[in-house]
Design an enzyme around this catalytic site. Structure first.
Site, PDB file in Angstrom:
ATOM      1  N   ASP A  54      53.965 -49.714 -92.557  1.00 27.16           N
ATOM      2  CA  ASP A  54      53.119 -48.830 -91.674  1.00 27.16           C
ATOM      3  C   ASP A  54      53.108 -47.572 -92.276  1.00 27.16           C
ATOM      4  O   ASP A  54      53.308 -47.506 -93.243  1.00 27.16           O
ATOM      5  CB  ASP A  54      54.935 -48.302 -90.842  1.00 27.16           C
ATOM      6  CG  ASP A  54      55.702 -48.963 -90.082  1.00 27.16           C
ATOM      7  OD1 ASP A  54      54.916 -49.911 -89.353  1.00 27.16           O
ATOM      8  OD2 ASP A  54      56.762 -49.317 -90.303  1.00 27.16           O
ATOM      9  N   ASP A  60      58.042 -38.925 -94.048  1.00 29.68           N
ATOM     10  CA  ASP A  60      58.529 -39.925 -94.839  1.00 29.68           C
ATOM     11  C   ASP A  60      58.816 -40.355 -96.392  1.00 29.68           C
ATOM     12  O   ASP A  60      60.118 -40.495 -96.574  1.00 29.68           O
ATOM     13  CB  ASP A  60      58.147 -41.287 -94.538  1.00 29.68           C
ATOM     14  CG  ASP A  60      57.524 -41.925 -93.200  1.00 29.68           C
ATOM     15  OD1 ASP A  60      58.438 -41.817 -92.489  1.00 29.68           O
ATOM     16  OD2 ASP A  60      56.528 -41.983 -92.621  1.00 29.68           O
ATOM     17  N   GLU A  83      63.134 -48.084 -96.982  1.00 34.55           N
ATOM     18  CA  GLU A  83      62.099 -48.750 -96.470  1.00 34.55           C
ATOM     19  C   GLU A  83      60.617 -48.296 -96.963  1.00 34.55           C
ATOM     20  O   GLU A  83      59.299 -49.276 -96.768  1.00 34.55           O
ATOM     21  CB  GLU A  83      62.326 -48.203 -94.530  1.00 34.55           C
ATOM     22  CG  GLU A  83      60.844 -48.801 -94.440  1.00 34.55           C
ATOM     23  CD  GLU A  83      60.771 -48.631 -92.622  1.00 34.55           C
ATOM     24  OE1 GLU A  83      61.239 -47.148 -92.767  1.00 34.55           O
ATOM     25  OE2 GLU A  83      60.371 -49.197 -91.975  1.00 34.55           O
ATOM     26  N   GLU A  84      60.831 -47.075 -97.957  1.00 32.97           N
ATOM     27  CA  GLU A  84      59.683 -46.481 -98.207  1.00 32.97           C
ATOM     28  C   GLU A  84      59.108 -46.833 -99.689  1.00 32.97           C
ATOM     29  O   GLU A  84      58.242 -46.461 -99.518  1.00 32.97           O
ATOM     30  CB  GLU A  84      59.884 -45.236 -98.083  1.00 32.97           C
ATOM     31  CG  GLU A  84      60.334 -44.501 -96.619  1.00 32.97           C
ATOM     32  CD  GLU A  84      58.646 -44.607 -96.130  1.00 32.97           C
ATOM     33  OE1 GLU A  84      57.712 -44.862 -96.084  1.00 32.97           O
ATOM     34  OE2 GLU A  84      59.113 -44.647 -94.009  1.00 32.97           O
ATOM     35  N   ASP A 102      66.708 -46.526 -94.061  1.00 35.23           N
ATOM     36  CA  ASP A 102      65.538 -45.340 -93.516  1.00 35.23           C
ATOM     37  C   ASP A 102      65.853 -44.707 -93.736  1.00 35.23           C
ATOM     38  O   ASP A 102      66.533 -43.802 -93.374  1.00 35.23           O
ATOM     39  CB  ASP A 102      65.772 -46.675 -92.313  1.00 35.23           C
ATOM     40  CG  ASP A 102      64.228 -45.825 -91.349  1.00 35.23           C
ATOM     41  OD1 ASP A 102      63.096 -45.682 -92.192  1.00 35.23           O
ATOM     42  OD2 ASP A 102      63.795 -46.841 -90.190  1.00 35.23           O
ATOM     43  N   LEU A 104      63.575 -41.950 -93.093  1.00 40.08           N
ATOM     44  CA  LEU A 104      63.189 -41.296 -91.508  1.00 40.08           C
ATOM     45  C   LEU A 104      62.228 -42.711 -90.601  1.00 40.08           C
ATOM     46  O   LEU A 104      61.136 -42.899 -90.952  1.00 40.08           O
ATOM     47  CB  LEU A 104      61.499 -40.698 -92.231  1.00 40.08           C
ATOM     48  CG  LEU A 104      61.155 -39.375 -91.747  1.00 40.08           C
ATOM     49  CD1 LEU A 104      61.085 -39.982 -90.140  1.00 40.08           C
ATOM     50  CD2 LEU A 104      62.665 -38.552 -90.948  1.00 40.08           C
ATOM     51  N   ASP A 105      63.168 -42.649 -89.674  1.00 36.34           N
ATOM     52  CA  ASP A 105      63.769 -43.672 -88.767  1.00 36.34           C
ATOM     53  C   ASP A 105      63.267 -42.485 -87.420  1.00 36.34           C
ATOM     54  O   ASP A 105      62.807 -41.546 -87.321  1.00 36.34           O
ATOM     55  CB  ASP A 105      64.649 -44.075 -88.112  1.00 36.34           C
ATOM     56  CG  ASP A 105      64.924 -44.716 -87.074  1.00 36.34           C
ATOM     57  OD1 ASP A 105      63.780 -45.715 -87.534  1.00 36.34           O
ATOM     58  OD2 ASP A 105      65.173 -44.571 -86.040  1.00 36.34           O
ATOM     59  N   GLU A 266      68.173 -51.094 -91.469  1.00 34.69           N
ATOM     60  CA  GLU A 266      68.482 -50.842 -90.013  1.00 34.69           C
ATOM     61  C   GLU A 266      69.687 -51.709 -88.487  1.00 34.69           C
ATOM     62  O   GLU A 266      70.136 -50.910 -88.681  1.00 34.69           O
ATOM     63  CB  GLU A 266      66.759 -51.039 -89.214  1.00 34.69           C
ATOM     64  CG  GLU A 266      65.567 -49.864 -89.774  1.00 34.69           C
ATOM     65  CD  GLU A 266      64.598 -50.156 -89.142  1.00 34.69           C
ATOM     66  OE1 GLU A 266      63.975 -48.988 -88.268  1.00 34.69           O
ATOM     67  OE2 GLU A 266      63.835 -51.051 -88.862  1.00 34.69           O
TER      68      GLU A 266
END
Ligand code: F6P
Length: 318
Positions: A54, A60, A83-84, A102, A104-105, A266
């Site tokens: 993404d 983020d 996630e980043e 995560d 910044l979802d 998540e």
């Protein structure tokens, strides 16, 4: 009502690391919440792509930095897996906890003033190669939580003794418990799915949603309503409040065969919170928390919410 710190001390009197960790994370969430409410150019793309493919946006990256700082400062985290980032960040091999996050979802909602959040899974430090430390089934989680930055900033938290709901008091920067032992209604007539993917779903999912759309005239013999915010945390928050079922199934797009959402940071934490509120969470047939992950960023079809509806979906053999 109790503050987050007081509640954690009641829930986990002996578990100082968990108390330290969540107090530190709450400070970071407060800061992110204030930054979001002040506005700014958070939605511009500043990186290439994150580990999930993404586009990385300014918020983020900021959120990842703030939560990594919080995890580091708490001195109780051995490995931070986000996630980043492609790989886990190793902080202190001897520390007792591992964090999967995560930061910044719901980033597609950053620019449009719609609720977004942070999802956190806490696991025990299994020792050995800490790059692999998050490769544990969701059943091993010690705690799970998500913050929602919305009209109010809220926190859903479990340490395995029910799910509690907190709200940030912006005047003092403290999370205060507003509901102890949240319970999700067992039955529902509301579902959440990105219906623009209908043509790509596999036939059992098309049949299930088709039956809901037929309403009173169909096999379910009642009308269903649909809601899709597009931020997992916000859709989950609504389901904690009034019930419902959320679905992100696999579909026939390349890389979406097992859906979009990530198992470790998540689906696992949300499933732990959901089960602790007497809801259910599956990949269509298997309990999410029993799935043994193979890779940090792996995806899983994700269905959760009101218990009776989630077990009804199992009949469709997705
Ligand atoms: O983490 C990914 C996410 O933004 C979730 O918050 C949300 O539920 C989902 O993706 C939305 O996906 P789509 O844009 O395909 O509807």
């Amino acid at each position: 009502m109790d503050s987050l710190d007081t509640r954690l001390k009641i829930l986990e009197p002996e578990n100082k690391p968990l108390i330290e960790l969540f107090n530190a994370l709450a400070v970071a969430a407060n800061e992110i919440s204030v930054r979001i409410s002040r506005g700014g150019d958070f939605g511009s793309i500043i990186g290439d792509e994150n580990a999930d493919g993404d586009a990385q946006k300014a918020l983020d990256v900021l959120a990842d930095e703030k939560f990594l700082e919080a995890a580091t400062g708490s001195k109780v985290v051995a490995a931070y897996c986000s996630e980043e980032q492609d790989h886990a960040v190793i902080l202190d091999e001897s520390a007792p906890l591992v964090v999967a996050i995560d930061p910044l979802d719901g980033s597609s909602n950053i620019d449009v003033n719609v609720s977004i959040g942070t999802i956190i899974s806490v696991l025990p430090n299994p020792g050995g190669d800490l790059q692999q430390a998050v490769i544990q089934s969701g059943e091993r989680q010690l705690a799970a939580a998500f913050f929602v930055y919305g009209p109010q900033t809220t926190l859903f938290l479990t340490t395995g003794k029910g799910t509690d709901l907190f709200r940030l008091d912006p005047d003092v920067g403290i999370f205060v418990m507003i509901e102890e032992g949240v319970l999700i209604p067992e039955e529902t007539s509301e579902y959440a799915i990105n219906a623009s993917n209908a043509r790509r779903w596999f036939p059992p999912m098309q049949r299930y949603i088709g039956d809901l759309i037929l309403g009173e005239e169909g096999p379910r013999e009642r009308n269903f309503n649909m809601r899709w915010i597009g931020s997992l945390v916000a859709d989950a928050g609504r389901i904690f409040n009034r019930g419902g079922v959320f679905l992100y199934p696999g579909d026939n797009r390349p890389n979406y065969e097992t859906g979009r959402l990530r198992l470790i940071y998540e689906a696992n934490p949300v499933s732990f919170l959901i089960e602790q509120a007497h809801g259910a969470a599956t990949d269509g047939s298997n309990r999410i928390l029993e799935i043994m992950p193979k890779a940090i960023h792996e995806r899983v079809p994700f269905i959760f919410g009101s218990k009776v509806e989630v077990s009804w979906i199992a009949n469709y053999e997705l």
